[in-house]
Design an enzyme around this catalytic site. Structure first.
Site, PDB file in Angstrom:
ATOM      1  N   GLU A  47       0.871  -1.174   0.000  1.00 36.41           N
ATOM      2  CA  GLU A  47       0.000   0.000   0.000  1.00 36.41           C
ATOM      3  C   GLU A  47       0.908   1.225   0.000  1.00 36.41           C
ATOM      4  O   GLU A  47       1.628   1.469   0.972  1.00 36.41           O
ATOM      5  CB  GLU A  47      -0.901  -0.052   1.244  1.00 36.41           C
ATOM      6  CG  GLU A  47      -2.077   0.860   1.180  1.00 36.41           C
ATOM      7  CD  GLU A  47      -2.922   0.688  -0.076  1.00 36.41           C
ATOM      8  OE1 GLU A  47      -3.242  -0.461  -0.444  1.00 36.41           O
ATOM      9  OE2 GLU A  47      -3.234   1.710  -0.714  1.00 36.41           O
ATOM     10  N   CYS A  77       4.605  -2.227  -8.395  1.00 37.68           N
ATOM     11  CA  CYS A  77       3.249  -1.854  -7.982  1.00 37.68           C
ATOM     12  C   CYS A  77       3.272  -0.652  -7.028  1.00 37.68           C
ATOM     13  O   CYS A  77       3.562   0.453  -7.466  1.00 37.68           O
ATOM     14  CB  CYS A  77       2.528  -3.068  -7.414  1.00 37.68           C
ATOM     15  SG  CYS A  77       0.756  -2.882  -7.502  1.00 37.68           S
ATOM     16  N   ILE A 132      -2.487  -6.524  -9.052  1.00 36.31           N
ATOM     17  CA  ILE A 132      -3.348  -6.482  -7.870  1.00 36.31           C
ATOM     18  C   ILE A 132      -3.620  -5.029  -7.511  1.00 36.31           C
ATOM     19  O   ILE A 132      -2.713  -4.315  -7.074  1.00 36.31           O
ATOM     20  CB  ILE A 132      -2.681  -7.213  -6.683  1.00 36.31           C
ATOM     21  CG1 ILE A 132      -2.352  -8.658  -7.071  1.00 36.31           C
ATOM     22  CG2 ILE A 132      -3.586  -7.169  -5.456  1.00 36.31           C
ATOM     23  CD1 ILE A 132      -1.468  -9.379  -6.066  1.00 36.31           C
ATOM     24  N   HIS A 171       3.443  -7.676 -10.384  1.00 42.20           N
ATOM     25  CA  HIS A 171       4.205  -8.308  -9.294  1.00 42.20           C
ATOM     26  C   HIS A 171       5.050  -9.473  -9.787  1.00 42.20           C
ATOM     27  O   HIS A 171       4.649 -10.633  -9.637  1.00 42.20           O
ATOM     28  CB  HIS A 171       3.247  -8.836  -8.229  1.00 42.20           C
ATOM     29  CG  HIS A 171       2.567  -7.783  -7.430  1.00 42.20           C
ATOM     30  ND1 HIS A 171       3.130  -7.225  -6.310  1.00 42.20           N
ATOM     31  CD2 HIS A 171       1.385  -7.180  -7.598  1.00 42.20           C
ATOM     32  CE1 HIS A 171       2.306  -6.327  -5.803  1.00 42.20           C
ATOM     33  NE2 HIS A 171       1.235  -6.267  -6.573  1.00 42.20           N
ATOM     34  N   GLU A 173       7.396 -10.762  -8.410  1.00 38.99           N
ATOM     35  CA  GLU A 173       7.812 -11.557  -7.251  1.00 38.99           C
ATOM     36  C   GLU A 173       6.777 -12.628  -6.908  1.00 38.99           C
ATOM     37  O   GLU A 173       7.024 -13.479  -6.064  1.00 38.99           O
ATOM     38  CB  GLU A 173       8.090 -10.637  -6.044  1.00 38.99           C
ATOM     39  CG  GLU A 173       6.887  -9.958  -5.411  1.00 38.99           C
ATOM     40  CD  GLU A 173       6.377  -8.726  -6.172  1.00 38.99           C
ATOM     41  OE1 GLU A 173       6.741  -8.543  -7.352  1.00 38.99           O
ATOM     42  OE2 GLU A 173       5.590  -7.971  -5.574  1.00 38.99           O
TER      43      GLU A 173
HETATM   44  N1  GLN Z   1      -3.280  -0.185  -4.736  1.00 37.10           N
HETATM   45  C1  GLN Z   1      -1.998  -0.059  -4.089  1.00 37.10           C
HETATM   46  C2  GLN Z   1      -1.598   1.392  -3.923  1.00 37.10           C
HETATM   47  O1  GLN Z   1      -2.210   2.245  -4.478  1.00 37.10           O
HETATM   48  C3  GLN Z   1      -0.912  -0.794  -4.850  1.00 37.10           C
HETATM   49  C4  GLN Z   1      -1.258  -2.254  -4.909  1.00 37.10           C
HETATM   50  C5  GLN Z   1      -0.097  -3.178  -4.939  1.00 37.10           C
HETATM   51  O2  GLN Z   1       1.056  -2.821  -4.629  1.00 37.10           O
HETATM   52  N2  GLN Z   1      -0.393  -4.401  -5.263  1.00 37.10           N
HETATM   53  O3  GLN Z   1      -0.689   1.670  -3.232  1.00 37.10           O
END
Ligand code: GLN
Length: 191
Positions: A47, A77, A132, A171, A173
């Protein structure tokens, strides 16, 4: 080779495992002094608001910027979001890459999906990619040296490189394919 993985929040353990699989030593980074003697840094998914707030709290923002001036950094991400200069809203950012990023770009129905991606720097066919609640790169500054490495079928930009900085919206990983981690290791060797 010693590669740090920012271990404030998110899936840093998965990156550790992937790095060990490509014969790199993985070091968890939680404090500025953990950056010492590293050859590169990975910022994992998670996040981005949480990662940003914790990075501010632990005094990591300026040390990571100084580190990235010399050494390769890869954000996946949330890590991509944290590397960006502009995400169209206020939250702590490193602001190191000349890209504009839209968080949670795929809306509710496509919050998470998987697809095969052609990545321009990787041999061996498409890479299976897991998204994701992923971000999307909406603008890149080509004059600043940002290169697009991968797009979705609809043209959406999901992997970019700016000199020794790499960012992927998905991702790598979380899948068995080690090609992107190997690519990052090769970037470190040539930088
Ligand atoms: N939705 C997350 C964000 O805005 C990122 C999602 C993720 O790292 N899989 O930080």
């Amino acid at each position: 080779m010693r590669i740090g993985v920012l271990a404030l929040q998110g899936d840093f353990l998965e990156h550790r495992r992937k790095l060990e699989g490509v014969d790199a030593e993985a070091v968890e980074v939680r404090l500025p002094e953990d950056l010492e003697a590293l050859d590169a840094l990975i910022i994992p998914g998670g996040e981005s608001t949480t990662i940003g707030k914790l990075a501010v709290k632990y005094g990591l923002v300026e040390p990571i910027k100084a580190f990235a001036a010399q050494k390769p950094v890869w954000g996946t991400c949330a890590g991509m979001i944290f590397l960006a200069k502009d995400i169209g809203r206020e939250q702590p950012l490193l602001g190191l890459m000349d890209i504009k990023v839209n968080r949670n770009a795929f809306g509710r129905q496509r919050d998470s999906f998987e697809t095969d991606l052609e990545i321009s720097r990787l041999d061996g066919g498409p890479l299976h990619a897991v998204f994701i609640r992923a971000p999307l790169v909406t603008e890149v500054d080509g004059n600043a040296g940002v290169e697009i490495l991968a797009r979705l079928d609809d043209g959406g930009i999901v992997a970019v490189q700016q000199k020794h900085l790499l960012a992927t919206a998905f991702h790598p990983e979380l899948t068995d394919d080690t090609r992107l981690h190997k690519y990052f290791v090769a970037m470190i060797q040539t930088s």
